[in-house]
Write an enzyme that holds these catalytic residues in place. Structure first.
Site, mmCIF file in Angstrom:
data_model
loop_
_atom_site.group_PDB
_atom_site.id
_atom_site.type_symbol
_atom_site.label_atom_id
_atom_site.label_comp_id
_atom_site.label_asym_id
_atom_site.label_seq_id
_atom_site.Cartn_x
_atom_site.Cartn_y
_atom_site.Cartn_z
ATOM 1 N N GLU A 66 -25.311 23.631 41.291
ATOM 2 C CA GLU A 66 -25.294 23.068 41.949
ATOM 3 C C GLU A 66 -24.347 23.544 43.414
ATOM 4 O O GLU A 66 -25.000 23.039 44.689
ATOM 5 C CB GLU A 66 -25.467 21.689 41.214
ATOM 6 C CG GLU A 66 -26.247 21.257 39.802
ATOM 7 C CD GLU A 66 -27.752 20.918 41.426
ATOM 8 O OE1 GLU A 66 -27.535 20.047 42.190
ATOM 9 O OE2 GLU A 66 -28.656 20.043 40.790
ATOM 10 N N GLU B 136 -23.537 32.193 19.754
ATOM 11 C CA GLU B 136 -23.017 31.492 19.558
ATOM 12 C C GLU B 136 -21.949 31.799 18.907
ATOM 13 O O GLU B 136 -20.700 32.308 18.898
ATOM 14 C CB GLU B 136 -22.815 30.423 19.475
ATOM 15 C CG GLU B 136 -23.043 29.528 18.500
ATOM 16 C CD GLU B 136 -22.454 27.952 18.300
ATOM 17 O OE1 GLU B 136 -21.470 26.930 16.955
ATOM 18 O OE2 GLU B 136 -22.878 27.448 18.826
#
Length: 303
Positions: free
Chosen positions: A86, A117
Protein backbone atom coordinates in the site's frame (compact mmCIF):
# COMPACT_ATOMS: atom_id res chain seq x y z
CA UNK A 1 17.16 -21.71 19.36
CA UNK A 2 15.32 -20.29 22.35
CA UNK A 3 11.82 -21.73 22.66
CA UNK A 4 8.68 -21.06 24.64
CA UNK A 5 6.05 -23.57 25.62
CA UNK A 6 2.96 -22.97 23.53
CA UNK A 7 0.65 -23.33 26.52
CA UNK A 8 2.38 -20.37 28.19
CA UNK A 9 1.54 -18.00 25.34
CA UNK A 10 -1.37 -15.67 26.01
CA UNK A 11 -2.39 -15.92 22.37
CA UNK A 12 -2.85 -19.70 22.76
CA UNK A 13 -4.89 -19.71 25.97
CA UNK A 14 -8.64 -20.20 26.12
CA UNK A 15 -10.75 -17.09 26.50
CA UNK A 16 -13.09 -17.53 29.47
CA UNK A 17 -15.63 -15.19 27.89
CA UNK A 18 -16.10 -17.46 24.88
CA UNK A 19 -16.13 -20.92 26.46
CA UNK A 20 -19.62 -21.57 25.09
CA UNK A 21 -19.08 -19.77 21.79
CA UNK A 22 -20.66 -22.52 19.68
CA UNK A 23 -23.97 -22.23 21.55
CA UNK A 24 -24.33 -18.45 21.19
CA UNK A 25 -26.69 -16.74 18.78
CA UNK A 26 -25.24 -14.86 15.82
CA UNK A 27 -25.96 -11.54 17.55
CA UNK A 28 -24.25 -12.71 20.74
CA UNK A 29 -21.19 -13.85 18.77
CA UNK A 30 -20.76 -10.53 16.98
CA UNK A 31 -21.40 -8.64 20.24
CA UNK A 32 -18.66 -10.64 21.94
CA UNK A 33 -16.26 -10.14 19.04
CA UNK A 34 -16.92 -6.42 19.10
CA UNK A 35 -16.33 -6.21 22.85
CA UNK A 36 -13.06 -8.11 22.53
CA UNK A 37 -11.98 -5.90 19.62
CA UNK A 38 -12.52 -2.86 21.84
CA UNK A 39 -9.66 -4.10 24.01
CA UNK A 40 -7.17 -4.13 21.14
CA UNK A 41 -6.63 -0.36 20.94
CA UNK A 42 -5.97 -0.26 24.68
CA UNK A 43 -3.36 -3.01 24.29
CA UNK A 44 -1.68 -1.08 21.49
CA UNK A 45 -1.72 2.04 23.66
CA UNK A 46 0.40 0.32 26.31
CA UNK A 47 3.04 -0.34 23.65
CA UNK A 48 3.20 3.24 22.31
CA UNK A 49 6.59 3.99 23.95
CA UNK A 50 8.10 0.89 22.31
CA UNK A 51 6.46 1.74 18.99
CA UNK A 52 7.77 5.32 19.16
CA UNK A 53 11.34 4.24 19.86
CA UNK A 54 11.30 1.77 16.98
CA UNK A 55 9.84 4.28 14.52
CA UNK A 56 12.41 6.92 15.46
CA UNK A 57 15.17 4.44 14.61
CA UNK A 58 13.47 3.32 11.38
CA UNK A 59 13.08 6.93 10.22
CA UNK A 60 16.82 7.47 10.55
CA UNK A 61 17.50 4.31 8.55
CA UNK A 62 15.25 5.43 5.70
CA UNK A 63 16.57 9.00 5.73
CA UNK A 64 20.04 7.54 5.21
CA UNK A 65 18.90 5.57 2.16
CA UNK A 66 17.90 2.32 3.83
CA UNK A 67 14.80 0.22 3.22
CA UNK A 68 12.18 -1.43 5.41
CA UNK A 69 11.64 -5.20 5.34
CA UNK A 70 8.71 -6.89 7.05
CA UNK A 71 9.32 -10.58 7.70
CA UNK A 72 6.52 -12.87 8.84
CA UNK A 73 4.56 -16.07 8.33
CA UNK A 74 0.86 -16.75 7.89
CA UNK A 75 -1.42 -13.89 8.91
CA UNK A 76 1.48 -11.79 10.18
CA UNK A 77 3.37 -12.24 6.92
CA UNK A 78 0.32 -11.34 4.85
CA UNK A 79 -0.27 -8.20 6.90
CA UNK A 80 3.34 -7.18 6.30
CA UNK A 81 2.95 -7.74 2.55
CA UNK A 82 -0.31 -5.77 2.59
CA UNK A 83 1.20 -2.80 4.40
CA UNK A 84 4.23 -2.78 2.11
CA UNK A 85 2.12 -2.99 -1.05
CA UNK A 86 0.00 0.00 0.00
CA UNK A 87 2.97 2.37 0.39
CA UNK A 88 3.67 3.10 -3.31
CA UNK A 89 0.12 4.18 -4.26
CA UNK A 90 -0.46 6.05 -1.01
CA UNK A 91 2.87 7.80 -0.60
CA UNK A 92 4.40 7.71 -4.07
CA UNK A 93 7.49 5.76 -3.01
CA UNK A 94 9.30 3.07 -4.96
CA UNK A 95 8.08 -0.50 -4.33
CA UNK A 96 11.58 -1.37 -3.14
CA UNK A 97 11.39 1.00 -0.14
CA UNK A 98 9.03 -1.15 1.92
CA UNK A 99 9.10 -4.89 1.19
CA UNK A 100 7.15 -7.78 2.69
CA UNK A 101 8.88 -11.16 2.97
CA UNK A 102 6.61 -14.09 3.83
CA UNK A 103 7.46 -17.67 4.76
CA UNK A 104 6.65 -19.88 1.77
CA UNK A 105 7.13 -17.07 -0.75
CA UNK A 106 4.50 -15.35 -2.89
CA UNK A 107 2.28 -18.44 -3.02
CA UNK A 108 1.78 -18.13 0.74
CA UNK A 109 0.09 -14.76 0.29
CA UNK A 110 -3.08 -16.43 -0.95
CA UNK A 111 -2.63 -20.05 0.22
CA UNK A 112 -1.84 -21.39 3.66
CA UNK A 113 1.62 -22.97 3.85
CA UNK A 114 1.76 -23.48 7.59
CA UNK A 115 4.93 -25.58 7.82
CA UNK A 116 6.97 -22.84 6.12
CA UNK A 117 7.08 -20.91 9.39
CA UNK A 118 9.16 -23.64 11.06
CA UNK A 119 12.15 -23.13 8.73
CA UNK A 120 14.53 -20.73 10.47
CA UNK A 121 17.14 -21.23 7.74
CA UNK A 122 14.66 -20.00 5.15
CA UNK A 123 14.22 -16.85 7.23
CA UNK A 124 17.97 -16.35 7.28
CA UNK A 125 18.19 -16.86 3.52
CA UNK A 126 15.35 -14.42 2.86
CA UNK A 127 17.16 -11.66 4.73
CA UNK A 128 20.60 -12.56 3.36
CA UNK A 129 19.39 -12.34 -0.23
CA UNK A 130 17.42 -9.10 0.18
CA UNK A 131 18.58 -6.89 3.05
CA UNK A 132 21.84 -5.10 3.83
CA UNK A 133 23.38 -3.43 6.87
CA UNK A 134 21.76 -0.17 5.75
CA UNK A 135 18.21 -1.52 6.11
CA UNK A 136 15.62 -2.10 8.85
CA UNK A 137 14.24 -5.62 9.31
CA UNK A 138 10.96 -5.88 11.21
CA UNK A 139 10.03 -9.38 12.35
CA UNK A 140 6.27 -9.84 12.74
CA UNK A 141 4.72 -12.81 14.56
CA UNK A 142 1.79 -12.89 16.97
CA UNK A 143 3.36 -15.68 19.03
CA UNK A 144 6.84 -14.18 19.10
CA UNK A 145 8.21 -17.71 18.66
CA UNK A 146 8.09 -18.29 14.89
CA UNK A 147 11.39 -19.91 13.76
CA UNK A 148 11.28 -18.32 10.28
CA UNK A 149 11.08 -14.85 11.79
CA UNK A 150 13.65 -15.56 14.50
CA UNK A 151 16.07 -16.82 11.85
CA UNK A 152 15.46 -13.68 9.82
CA UNK A 153 16.14 -11.42 12.79
CA UNK A 154 19.29 -13.32 13.67
CA UNK A 155 20.62 -12.89 10.15
CA UNK A 156 19.62 -9.21 10.13
CA UNK A 157 21.50 -8.71 13.38
CA UNK A 158 24.51 -10.56 11.99
CA UNK A 159 24.77 -8.29 8.94
CA UNK A 160 24.28 -5.15 11.04
CA UNK A 161 20.77 -4.15 9.96
CA UNK A 162 18.36 -2.44 12.37
CA UNK A 163 16.14 -5.09 13.96
CA UNK A 164 12.60 -4.72 15.31
CA UNK A 165 10.35 -7.48 16.67
CA UNK A 166 6.56 -7.09 16.75
CA UNK A 167 4.57 -9.72 18.67
CA UNK A 168 1.40 -10.09 20.73
CA UNK A 169 2.96 -11.84 23.72
CA UNK A 170 5.49 -10.78 26.35
CA UNK A 171 9.13 -11.68 26.88
CA UNK A 172 9.25 -13.72 23.69
CA UNK A 173 12.30 -15.30 22.04
CA UNK A 174 11.72 -13.01 19.07
CA UNK A 175 11.96 -9.92 21.26
CA UNK A 176 15.29 -11.16 22.54
CA UNK A 177 16.69 -11.19 18.99
CA UNK A 178 15.83 -7.56 18.20
CA UNK A 179 17.24 -4.19 19.10
CA UNK A 180 13.71 -2.84 19.43
CA UNK A 181 10.92 -5.07 20.77
CA UNK A 182 7.27 -4.12 20.40
CA UNK A 183 4.99 -6.36 22.45
CA UNK A 184 1.21 -5.93 22.27
CA UNK A 185 -0.36 -8.55 24.58
CA UNK A 186 -3.96 -8.70 23.36
CA UNK A 187 -4.83 -11.76 25.43
CA UNK A 188 -6.69 -14.96 24.42
CA UNK A 189 -8.71 -15.00 21.20
CA UNK A 190 -12.42 -15.85 21.24
CA UNK A 191 -11.56 -18.83 19.01
CA UNK A 192 -8.59 -20.27 20.86
CA UNK A 193 -5.31 -19.67 19.05
CA UNK A 194 -6.91 -17.91 16.05
CA UNK A 195 -4.49 -15.01 15.93
CA UNK A 196 -6.01 -13.66 12.72
CA UNK A 197 -8.49 -12.02 15.13
CA UNK A 198 -7.34 -9.64 17.91
CA UNK A 199 -3.65 -10.25 17.30
CA UNK A 200 -4.13 -9.62 13.58
CA UNK A 201 -6.00 -6.39 14.30
CA UNK A 202 -3.31 -5.20 16.70
CA UNK A 203 -0.59 -6.07 14.19
CA UNK A 204 -2.35 -4.11 11.44
CA UNK A 205 -2.70 -1.10 13.75
CA UNK A 206 1.00 -1.09 14.59
CA UNK A 207 2.08 -1.56 10.97
CA UNK A 208 -0.19 1.36 10.04
CA UNK A 209 1.61 3.47 12.63
CA UNK A 210 5.06 2.48 11.44
CA UNK A 211 4.79 3.23 7.73
CA UNK A 212 2.42 6.18 8.06
CA UNK A 213 4.64 7.91 10.61
CA UNK A 214 7.79 7.17 8.62
CA UNK A 215 6.22 8.64 5.48
CA UNK A 216 5.05 11.75 7.34
CA UNK A 217 8.59 12.24 8.61
CA UNK A 218 9.88 11.90 5.04
CA UNK A 219 7.60 14.74 3.89
CA UNK A 220 5.13 12.56 1.99
CA UNK A 221 2.17 14.23 3.74
CA UNK A 222 1.24 17.95 3.87
CA UNK A 223 -0.93 18.78 6.87
CA UNK A 224 -3.09 15.67 6.73
CA UNK A 225 -3.22 15.52 2.94
CA UNK A 226 -1.59 12.64 1.05
CA UNK A 227 0.12 14.88 -1.48
CA UNK A 228 2.22 12.00 -2.85
CA UNK A 229 -0.78 9.85 -3.81
CA UNK A 230 -0.43 8.27 -7.26
CA UNK A 231 -3.43 9.12 -9.46
CA UNK A 232 -3.75 5.75 -11.18
CA UNK A 233 -7.54 5.61 -11.52
CA UNK A 234 -10.53 7.96 -11.75
CA UNK A 235 -11.17 7.94 -8.00
CA UNK A 236 -7.58 8.90 -7.25
CA UNK A 237 -7.46 11.53 -10.01
CA UNK A 238 -10.48 13.19 -8.41
CA UNK A 239 -8.81 12.89 -5.02
CA UNK A 240 -5.71 14.69 -6.30
CA UNK A 241 -7.83 17.61 -7.48
CA UNK A 242 -9.55 17.77 -4.08
CA UNK A 243 -6.14 17.71 -2.36
CA UNK A 244 -4.92 20.60 -4.51
CA UNK A 245 -8.12 22.54 -3.74
CA UNK A 246 -7.79 21.91 0.01
CA UNK A 247 -4.11 22.86 0.09
CA UNK A 248 -4.39 26.05 -1.95
CA UNK A 249 -7.99 27.25 -1.68
CA UNK A 250 -8.22 27.32 -5.48
CA UNK A 251 -11.51 26.87 -7.31
CA UNK A 252 -12.11 23.36 -8.62
CA UNK A 253 -11.73 24.31 -12.28
CA UNK A 254 -8.37 25.99 -11.62
CA UNK A 255 -7.21 23.13 -9.41
CA UNK A 256 -8.15 20.62 -12.11
CA UNK A 257 -6.38 22.61 -14.84
CA UNK A 258 -3.14 23.03 -12.90
CA UNK A 259 -3.23 19.40 -11.75
CA UNK A 260 -3.46 18.37 -15.41
CA UNK A 261 -0.51 20.65 -16.23
CA UNK A 262 1.41 18.97 -13.41
CA UNK A 263 0.76 15.51 -14.86
CA UNK A 264 -1.42 14.54 -11.90
CA UNK A 265 1.30 15.34 -9.35
CA UNK A 266 -0.48 17.02 -6.43
CA UNK A 267 2.80 18.29 -4.99
CA UNK A 268 3.83 20.09 -8.15
CA UNK A 269 0.33 21.49 -8.67
CA UNK A 270 0.20 22.90 -5.14
CA UNK A 271 3.63 24.50 -5.51
CA UNK A 272 2.66 25.97 -8.89
CA UNK A 273 -0.46 27.58 -7.43
CA UNK A 274 1.05 28.56 -4.09
CA UNK A 275 4.10 30.29 -5.55
CA UNK A 276 2.84 31.16 -9.05
CA UNK A 277 5.55 29.15 -10.76
CA UNK A 278 5.76 26.73 -13.67
CA UNK A 279 5.88 22.95 -13.54
CA UNK A 280 9.64 22.77 -14.15
CA UNK A 281 10.40 25.08 -11.26
CA UNK A 282 8.10 23.10 -8.97
CA UNK A 283 9.83 19.85 -9.91
CA UNK A 284 13.24 21.45 -9.38
CA UNK A 285 12.23 22.52 -5.86
CA UNK A 286 11.15 18.96 -5.06
CA UNK A 287 14.40 17.58 -6.43
CA UNK A 288 16.47 20.09 -4.43
CA UNK A 289 14.77 18.97 -1.22
CA UNK A 290 14.85 15.22 -1.82
CA UNK A 291 11.10 15.01 -2.41
CA UNK A 292 10.25 16.35 1.07
CA UNK A 293 7.18 18.45 0.37
CA UNK A 294 7.39 20.63 3.48
CA UNK A 295 11.04 21.38 2.73
CA UNK A 296 10.13 22.23 -0.88
CA UNK A 297 7.57 24.74 0.40
CA UNK A 298 10.16 26.33 2.66
CA UNK A 299 12.76 26.31 -0.13
CA UNK A 300 10.48 28.24 -2.47
CA UNK A 301 9.42 30.64 0.28
CA UNK A 302 13.06 31.60 0.81
CA UNK A 303 13.99 31.91 -2.87
Amino acid sequence: MTSMKTDLLMTERRNEKSMHLDSLSIRDIVDLMNKEDHTVAASVQTALPQITDAIEAIVQVVKQGGRIFYVGAGTSGRLGVLDASECPPTFGVEPELVVGLIAGGERAITRSIENAEDDDEAGRRAVASNATAADAVIGVAASGTTPYVIGALQEAKRIGALTVALSCNVNTPMSGEAEYAIEVPVGPEIVTGSTRLKAGTATKMVLNMITTTVMIQLGKVYGNLMVNVQATNEKLRNRVVRIVKEATGAEEEIAATVTHQAGGDARAAILMLQYDIGYEEAVRALEETGGHFGDAMRYLAQN
